[in-house]
Design an enzyme around this catalytic site. Structure first.
Site, PDB file in Angstrom:
ATOM      1  CE1 TYR A   1      -0.560   8.818   4.203  1.00  0.00           C
ATOM      2  CE2 TYR A   1       1.640   9.789   4.116  1.00  0.00           C
ATOM      3  CZ  TYR A   1       0.372   9.749   4.652  1.00  0.00           C
ATOM      4  OH  TYR A   1       0.023  10.643   5.649  1.00  0.00           O
TER       5      TYR A   1
ATOM      6  CE1 TYR B   1       2.840   7.220  12.550  1.00  0.00           C
ATOM      7  CE2 TYR B   1       1.532   7.306  14.560  1.00  0.00           C
ATOM      8  CZ  TYR B   1       2.300   7.941  13.603  1.00  0.00           C
ATOM      9  OH  TYR B   1       2.524   9.286  13.688  1.00  0.00           O
TER      10      TYR B   1
ATOM     11  CE  LYS C   1      -3.556   2.058   7.375  1.00  0.00           C
ATOM     12  NZ  LYS C   1      -4.288   2.924   6.474  1.00  0.00           N
TER      13      LYS C   1
ATOM     14  CG  ASP D   1      -2.039   1.003   1.114  1.00  0.00           C
ATOM     15  OD1 ASP D   1      -2.453   1.305  -0.028  1.00  0.00           O
ATOM     16  OD2 ASP D   1      -2.518   1.488   2.154  1.00  0.00           O
TER      17      ASP D   1
ATOM     18  NE  ARG E   1       3.956  14.450  10.329  1.00  0.00           N
ATOM     19  CZ  ARG E   1       3.352  13.551   9.553  1.00  0.00           C
ATOM     20  NH1 ARG E   1       2.968  12.397  10.063  1.00  0.00           N
ATOM     21  NH2 ARG E   1       3.141  13.776   8.279  1.00  0.00           N
TER      22      ARG E   1
ATOM     23  CG  ASP F   1      -5.661   0.013   3.287  1.00  0.00           C
ATOM     24  OD1 ASP F   1      -5.650  -1.133   3.748  1.00  0.00           O
ATOM     25  OD2 ASP F   1      -4.809   0.884   3.565  1.00  0.00           O
TER      26      ASP F   1
ATOM     27  CD  GLU G   1      -6.388   4.382   4.505  1.00  0.00           C
ATOM     28  OE1 GLU G   1      -5.739   3.535   3.851  1.00  0.00           O
ATOM     29  OE2 GLU G   1      -5.866   5.120   5.366  1.00  0.00           O
TER      30      GLU G   1
ATOM     31  CB  THR H   1      -6.309   7.656   1.470  1.00  0.00           C
ATOM     32  OG1 THR H   1      -6.243   6.608   2.414  1.00  0.00           O
ATOM     33  CG2 THR H   1      -7.649   8.360   1.550  1.00  0.00           C
TER      34      THR H   1
ATOM     35  CG  HIS I   1      -4.514  10.641   2.417  1.00  0.00           C
ATOM     36  ND1 HIS I   1      -5.555  10.605   3.319  1.00  0.00           N
ATOM     37  CD2 HIS I   1      -3.633   9.689   2.820  1.00  0.00           C
ATOM     38  CE1 HIS I   1      -5.321   9.663   4.232  1.00  0.00           C
ATOM     39  NE2 HIS I   1      -4.156   9.093   3.943  1.00  0.00           N
TER      40      HIS I   1
HETATM   41 MN    MN Z   1      -4.192   2.742   2.664  1.00  0.00          MN
END
Ligand code: MN
Length: 423
Positions: free
Chosen positions: A136, A252, A261, A134, A150, A241, A207, A357, A141
């Site tokens: 990113y 994480y 996930k 997967d 953050r 997802d 997602e 996503t 996103h």
């Molecule tokens: Mn994902």
């Protein structure tokens, strides 16, 4: 002979207005009827063409394909015949279904044996997925998530514009559209608690993603360039997802997503070939700063695929909660694959690589509830008067997607999943 993608083609099989599956699409999938074994099929209108029966009846004789390639619970063996083979095969199917060709149209008995109404069949997993990755790769996103968790001023981490960030997912829990699953349980740490607790996830999310299926294997040590990448991609599906945000937040650090996930990911059953999608290619983002040479590419490599997400409460109506588009990907499939293999990591037919996503630039185009309801601060109002910050038990999430141009719609069908209460 008219090329399979030609917008002027029409079929003798009835294709309703706004069908995802006109003669220009011809996506592949695995289906079974009440009395048959699983086999490879092609969608046309509201019907499924049985390729095993078509082969048995001699319509595919020129290809000399063993019945076992079609009489198979997965498409991997068919995909292994190669992309140039598949292109000729798709052309043959296009000719057989062409309105001006009486070969199959005029053979009532054969027609009856090879065409099934979609209402009378069950779709199964299209491929045997050995490895699932997967990415990113949507800049909106990644920016939204970075802003929420953050620092809005430095939402993207320093590596983000230099490489397509990804992680290895879990292939065993990929399920085909229509398969319900139970809300995952796990370890979370409520903000006001000193220690973690164990229980059902309270922030279950979807997602909105698109996945590509690997069509050609490589040897360990081989790298695929961006220029070669399309030869290694068989086709695309929709992909949900599912993510447990509360489990993810706690687990994480520092190695990335794990149990948040891997409890379920939903795939749409029809694999739309890259060939059918070629007319919908579009320019990608200007990548600044300039990427390293192994990630450079030429040409239009994004694809204009309208994407939608629907939330349907138990016994309620469909609520359209998101419109997005696959063209909002910052990193292309070709770059993802070049990056994935730049270290010599080998890939196999049937491997699945998901986009991450896919959010667009506007709030209605955000591809997760986390973003749509902005971390729970802006709950979505549904037509039944209820609100959602995250997915509730017995909610169904449906992803849909299609390309449209010259009055031709190349669709993906749907990826549908219902969340049952935790066990
Ligand atoms: Mn994902």
């Amino acid at each position: 002979m008219i090329k399979a993608n030609d917008p002027s083609l029409t079929s003798w099989v009835d294709v309703p207005l706004n069908s995802d599956f006109p003669i220009q699409n011809l996506p592949f999938g695995i289906f079974k009827t009440q009395s048959s074994t699983p086999r490879v099929g092609i969608a046309i209108g509201n019907q499924v063409l049985d390729l095993l029966m078509l082969n048995k009846l001699g319509f595919l004789n020129d290809f000399k394909i063993d019945d076992s390639v079609f009489s198979n619970p997965y498409m991997n063996d068919f995909i292994a015949l190669g992309k140039s083979f598949c292109s000729l095969f798709r052309q043959r199917i296009s000719n057989l279904l062409n309105v001006s060709n009486p070969e199959l149209r005029g053979n009532k008995e054969a027609r009856f044996r090879v065409l099934h109404s979609m209402n009378n069949i069950q779709m199964l997993m299209p491929v045997q997925v050995r490895d699932y990755t997967d990415f990113y790769s949507s800049i909106d996103h990644a920016t939204n998530v970075g802003t929420m968790f953050r620092d809005p001023a430095n939402a993207l981490l320093p590596n983000w514009k230099h490489l397509p960030v990804g992680y290895h997912g879990r292939a065993s829990s990929i399920i085909v559209s229509g398969t319900p699953f139970h809300r995952p349980k796990g370890q979370t740490k409520p903000a006001d608690a000193e220690s973690p607790v164990f229980g059902p996830s309270k922030s279950l999310d979807f997602e909105l993603e698109v996945a590509f299926i690997i069509g050609k294997s490589t040897e360990l040590g081989k790298s695929v360039t961006t220029a070669e990448a399309d030869n290694y991609i068989f086709g695309l599906t929709l992909f949900n997802d599912w993510s447990a945000r509360d489990i993810q937040t706690w687990e994480y650090v520092p190695l990335g997503p794990f149990l948040a996930k891997n409890f379920a990911s939903t795939i749409s059953p029809w694999v739309v070939t890259l060939e059918a999608l070629e007319p919908f290619r579009t320019a990608g983002y200007q990548q600044e700063p300039k990427v390293l040479p192994y990630l450079e590419y030429t040409g239009e490599k994004n694809i204009d695929i309208h994407l939608e997400v629907v939330l349907q409460p138990e016994k309620g109506e469909e609520n359209l909660i998101c419109h997005s588009n696959y063209k909002y990907m910052y990193w292309t499939m070709e770059q993802q694959l070049a990056h994935h293999t730049c270290n010599g990591c080998n890939i196999n037919i049937g491997d699945l690589m998901a986009s991450g996503t896919i959010s667009g630039p506007t709030p209605e185009s955000y591809g997760s509830l986390l973003e749509l309801a902005w971390k729970g601060t802006k709950p979505l109002k549904l037509t039944d008067g209820s609100e959602r910050k995250f997915i509730l038990d017995n909610d169904t999430i449906i992803l849909r997607g299609y390309c449209e141009k010259n009055a031709i719609r190349i669709g993906f069908g749907e990826a549908r999943g219902k969340v049952l209460p935790a066990l």
